[in-house]
Design an enzyme around this catalytic site. Structure first.
Site, PDB file in Angstrom:
ATOM      1  N   GLY A 211     -53.136  58.382 -26.156  1.00  0.00           N
ATOM      2  CA  GLY A 211     -51.832  57.745 -25.940  1.00  0.00           C
ATOM      3  C   GLY A 211     -51.593  57.214 -24.536  1.00  0.00           C
ATOM      4  O   GLY A 211     -52.467  56.618 -23.898  1.00  0.00           O
ATOM      5  N   GLY A 280     -46.943  65.914 -23.026  1.00  0.00           N
ATOM      6  CA  GLY A 280     -45.613  66.168 -23.570  1.00  0.00           C
ATOM      7  C   GLY A 280     -45.684  66.326 -25.075  1.00  0.00           C
ATOM      8  O   GLY A 280     -46.597  65.792 -25.717  1.00  0.00           O
ATOM      9  N   TYR A 343     -36.141  68.451 -26.528  1.00  0.00           N
ATOM     10  CA  TYR A 343     -36.881  67.397 -25.823  1.00  0.00           C
ATOM     11  C   TYR A 343     -35.989  66.731 -24.765  1.00  0.00           C
ATOM     12  O   TYR A 343     -36.400  66.533 -23.617  1.00  0.00           O
ATOM     13  CB  TYR A 343     -37.351  66.380 -26.861  1.00  0.00           C
ATOM     14  CG  TYR A 343     -38.233  65.272 -26.334  1.00  0.00           C
ATOM     15  CD1 TYR A 343     -39.578  65.508 -26.067  1.00  0.00           C
ATOM     16  CD2 TYR A 343     -37.733  63.978 -26.143  1.00  0.00           C
ATOM     17  CE1 TYR A 343     -40.399  64.475 -25.608  1.00  0.00           C
ATOM     18  CE2 TYR A 343     -38.543  62.959 -25.695  1.00  0.00           C
ATOM     19  CZ  TYR A 343     -39.881  63.206 -25.434  1.00  0.00           C
ATOM     20  OH  TYR A 343     -40.688  62.189 -24.980  1.00  0.00           O
ATOM     21  N   LYS A 347     -36.652  66.619 -20.740  1.00  0.00           N
ATOM     22  CA  LYS A 347     -36.876  65.359 -20.021  1.00  0.00           C
ATOM     23  C   LYS A 347     -35.772  65.113 -18.976  1.00  0.00           C
ATOM     24  O   LYS A 347     -36.038  64.526 -17.923  1.00  0.00           O
ATOM     25  CB  LYS A 347     -36.956  64.192 -21.009  1.00  0.00           C
ATOM     26  CG  LYS A 347     -38.183  64.279 -21.943  1.00  0.00           C
ATOM     27  CD  LYS A 347     -39.476  64.301 -21.154  1.00  0.00           C
ATOM     28  CE  LYS A 347     -40.706  64.175 -22.033  1.00  0.00           C
ATOM     29  NZ  LYS A 347     -41.959  64.166 -21.258  1.00  0.00           N
TER      30      LYS A 347
HETATM   31  P1  NAD Z   1     -49.364  61.787 -27.307  1.00  0.00           P
HETATM   32  O1  NAD Z   1     -49.003  62.884 -28.247  1.00  0.00           O
HETATM   33  O2  NAD Z   1     -50.120  60.614 -27.828  1.00  0.00           O
HETATM   34  O3  NAD Z   1     -50.177  62.372 -26.086  1.00  0.00           O
HETATM   35  C1  NAD Z   1     -49.781  63.556 -25.421  1.00  0.00           C
HETATM   36  C2  NAD Z   1     -51.026  64.226 -24.890  1.00  0.00           C
HETATM   37  O4  NAD Z   1     -50.624  65.444 -24.239  1.00  0.00           O
HETATM   38  C3  NAD Z   1     -52.012  64.610 -26.002  1.00  0.00           C
HETATM   39  O5  NAD Z   1     -53.323  64.192 -25.656  1.00  0.00           O
HETATM   40  C4  NAD Z   1     -51.891  66.124 -26.069  1.00  0.00           C
HETATM   41  O6  NAD Z   1     -53.102  66.776 -26.495  1.00  0.00           O
HETATM   42  C5  NAD Z   1     -51.539  66.454 -24.619  1.00  0.00           C
HETATM   43  N1  NAD Z   1     -50.938  67.782 -24.509  1.00  0.00           N
HETATM   44  C6  NAD Z   1     -49.951  68.301 -25.288  1.00  0.00           C
HETATM   45  N2  NAD Z   1     -49.700  69.578 -24.918  1.00  0.00           N
HETATM   46  C7  NAD Z   1     -50.515  69.844 -23.866  1.00  0.00           C
HETATM   47  C8  NAD Z   1     -50.740  70.993 -23.077  1.00  0.00           C
HETATM   48  N3  NAD Z   1     -50.068  72.136 -23.305  1.00  0.00           N
HETATM   49  N4  NAD Z   1     -51.680  70.955 -22.106  1.00  0.00           N
HETATM   50  C9  NAD Z   1     -52.393  69.820 -21.891  1.00  0.00           C
HETATM   51  N5  NAD Z   1     -52.223  68.682 -22.617  1.00  0.00           N
HETATM   52  C10 NAD Z   1     -51.300  68.711 -23.612  1.00  0.00           C
HETATM   53  O7  NAD Z   1     -47.945  61.346 -26.630  1.00  0.00           O
HETATM   54  P2  NAD Z   1     -47.576  60.002 -25.860  1.00  0.00           P
HETATM   55  O8  NAD Z   1     -46.713  59.186 -26.757  1.00  0.00           O
HETATM   56  O9  NAD Z   1     -48.752  59.393 -25.238  1.00  0.00           O
HETATM   57  O10 NAD Z   1     -46.601  60.607 -24.731  1.00  0.00           O
HETATM   58  C11 NAD Z   1     -47.015  60.848 -23.400  1.00  0.00           C
HETATM   59  C12 NAD Z   1     -45.795  61.245 -22.587  1.00  0.00           C
HETATM   60  O11 NAD Z   1     -44.805  60.222 -22.630  1.00  0.00           O
HETATM   61  C13 NAD Z   1     -45.108  62.518 -23.093  1.00  0.00           C
HETATM   62  O12 NAD Z   1     -44.623  63.262 -21.990  1.00  0.00           O
HETATM   63  C14 NAD Z   1     -43.954  61.974 -23.912  1.00  0.00           C
HETATM   64  O13 NAD Z   1     -42.906  62.893 -24.015  1.00  0.00           O
HETATM   65  C15 NAD Z   1     -43.575  60.761 -23.085  1.00  0.00           C
HETATM   66  N6  NAD Z   1     -42.831  59.729 -23.817  1.00  0.00           N
HETATM   67  C16 NAD Z   1     -43.391  59.024 -24.823  1.00  0.00           C
HETATM   68  C17 NAD Z   1     -42.642  58.042 -25.485  1.00  0.00           C
HETATM   69  C18 NAD Z   1     -43.210  57.168 -26.584  1.00  0.00           C
HETATM   70  O14 NAD Z   1     -42.512  56.280 -27.063  1.00  0.00           O
HETATM   71  N7  NAD Z   1     -44.447  57.369 -27.027  1.00  0.00           N
HETATM   72  C19 NAD Z   1     -41.312  57.810 -25.103  1.00  0.00           C
HETATM   73  C20 NAD Z   1     -40.774  58.564 -24.081  1.00  0.00           C
HETATM   74  C21 NAD Z   1     -41.545  59.517 -23.439  1.00  0.00           C
END
Ligand code: NAD
Length: 438
Positions: A211, A280, A343, A347
């Site tokens: 991601g 996250g 969440y 955040k």
């Molecule tokens: P994703 O689920 O694709 O990737 C998250 C990564 O974090 C995964 O590879 C997972 O294995 C890793 N992870 C989870 N728990 C962990 C831990 N305890 N230790 C180490 N690694 C861990 O999510 P994403 O969509 O790429 O989101 C990345 C960040 O952006 C997150 O913090 C998420 O909350 C934030 N975010 C995403 C969005 C969106 O629209 N996708 C919007 C707002 C915020």
């Protein structure tokens, strides 16, 4: 999941139908790729009233030479001298005649100063620029972004930020108000033009196997950093694959482990320059139905582990001077979201952490602390959202589409840039100016 509506509206029948039915008409956003110029077209440099800001040499040194020929791709309006309501008329007079001629995927950056607590006329006029900028961002359409910079000091401190905001790297950043501090010796404008500005620096990105984190690692490596791809042991294979592709190393580690800080120090005995807290998780449910076992892991991964590892690494002096900490918030932490009390709390906690720690970390360690707050980003996380909610999330922003992981990554790379030392304690939304939240 591909945005089929966006593709459809780019076709002649799509254009016809959306116009007839009054539906959102997103413009495909231009993103940056290596070899492209920082600014895709002419730059118009305007001023509103008298100014003491010496901006022209900074624009020139950052490769953003003004060019008054034809339609501008970008407009920079220096409104730092605006001190009262009459001064605001000069803002209108400067932009009113040109705003229509800005090209698609254009950029408008307004420069102001922090509102003065001892001068309510100046404070009113400078705060007015915020409402002006955010309103213009909702009007321009055609992929054009509008942002406000508040300069506390001289123009060179804003060089890396101007370059970012005027380039295709900030395609999904709009309606933001960004404070630029007085700057320090690390904010030389020449830094802003380097091809590999992060060469010689080490970056640790948590949650980088997939991601947004994967894209952040990729972008920091593109800019020259040696990357350490941290992810949970269950994702070790994916993390190793990403690390190999980027010439970095993988660090399989659950960031919630009590000794995570110590394990990072063991893996990086020489310290690090850039720490990106991206890992996250979500465990959505309305509060009435949310047991503690859905509350705790979200607070633990998204907030407690960020606090713990940041403290451990700063206390050990592991972040080198000129270092950067970038944490990941979310618009859910700013606007709130039904089903996400856990969440949203985690955040919003990131926002509190960044604002409080930034001045102290800078004073004590020469390290900046900032946050990205993504809106709707096209990832597996958002592909899993039910169709109607997903469509609403995609369209309810000024650019009428979702962002891409690279948009968050480019924003992180701008924070990490050696020329961004004057950017500290900022929470910048990467949300296409989402209609949710302030
Ligand atoms: P994703 O689920 O694709 O990737 C998250 C990564 O974090 C995964 O590879 C997972 O294995 C890793 N992870 C989870 N728990 C962990 C831990 N305890 N230790 C180490 N690694 C861990 O999510 P994403 O969509 O790429 O989101 C990345 C960040 O952006 C997150 O913090 C998420 O909350 C934030 N975010 C995403 C969005 C969106 O629209 N996708 C919007 C707002 C915020």
């Amino acid at each position: 999941m591909a945005d089929r509506y966006l593709s459809f509206t780019g076709t002649p029948p799509g254009r016809f139908l959306t116009r007839r039915l009054g539906l959102p008409r997103p413009t495909a956003l231009k993103r940056w790729s290596p070899g492209q110029p920082a600014l895709d077209g002419g730059l118009l440099h305007l001023t509103a009233g008298p100014t003491a800001l010496d901006l022209a040499p900074v624009l020139a040194a950052t490769g953003l030479a003004p060019d008054d020929d034809g339609r501008p791709a970008a407009v920079v309006l220096d409104a730092t001298g605006v001190r009262d309501v009459d001064g605001l008329a000069a803002v209108h007079a400067a932009l009113h005649p040109v705003v229509r001629s800005v090209t698609a995927n254009g950029r408008v950056v307004v420069l102001g100063t922090p509102p003065d607590p001892d001068d309510h006329h100046q404070a009113a006029a400078q705060q007015a620029l915020e409402g002006f900028t955010r309103s213009l961002g909702k009007e321009t359409g055609r992929g054009t972004t509008v942002n406000l910079l508040r300069l506390a000091g001289a123009a060179p401190a804003a060089a890396s930020t101007l370059r970012f905001l005027l380039s295709p790297k900030s395609a999904y950043v709009s309606g933001q108000v960004i404070g630029i501090g007085a700057g320090d010796r690390e904010t030389a404008p020449a830094d802003a033009t380097a091809d590999r500005p992060l060469a010689g620096r080490t970056a640790l990105v948590t949650g980088a196997a997939h991601g947004i984190g994967e894209s952040v690692a990729e972008t920091l490596a593109r800019d020259g950093a040696r990357v350490v791809v941290l992810d949970v042991p269950q994702a070790a294979q994916d993390a190793a694959r990403v690390a190999e592709r980027l010439g970095g190393t993988a660090l399989p580690l659950d960031i919630t482990a009590a000794d995570a800080g110590r394990q990072i120090l063991r893996a990086l005995p020489d310290g690090l320059d850039i720490l990106v807290h991206n890992a996250g998780i979500t465990r959505d449910r309305r509060l009435v139905n949310m047991p503690a076992d859905r509350w705790k892991p979200v607070l633990d991964v998204n907030l407690a582990s960020v606090l713990r590892t940041t403290d451990a690494l700063l206390d050990a002096g592991a972040l080198r001077p000129g270092g950067r900490i970038v944490a990941t918030a979310s618009i859910a932490g700013i606007a709130g979201n039904a089903g996400q009390t856990n969440y949203g709390a985690s955040k919003a906690g990131i926002v509190g952490l960044v604002r409080s720690l930034a001045p102290r970390a800078h004073a004590a360690h020469g390290v900046t602390v900032n946050a990205v707050a993504p809106g709707f980003i096209e990832t597996k996380m958002t592909a899993a959202v039910p169709l109607l909610i997903r469509e609403a999330g995609r369209r309810m922003n000024s650019l009428a589409q979702g962002g891409l992981p690279v948009d968050v990554a480019e924003t992180t790379a701008w924070f990490a840039h050696p020329g961004s030392g004057a950017v500290n304690g900022q929470v910048v939304r990467v949300c296409g100016q989402s209609l949710l939240g302030a």
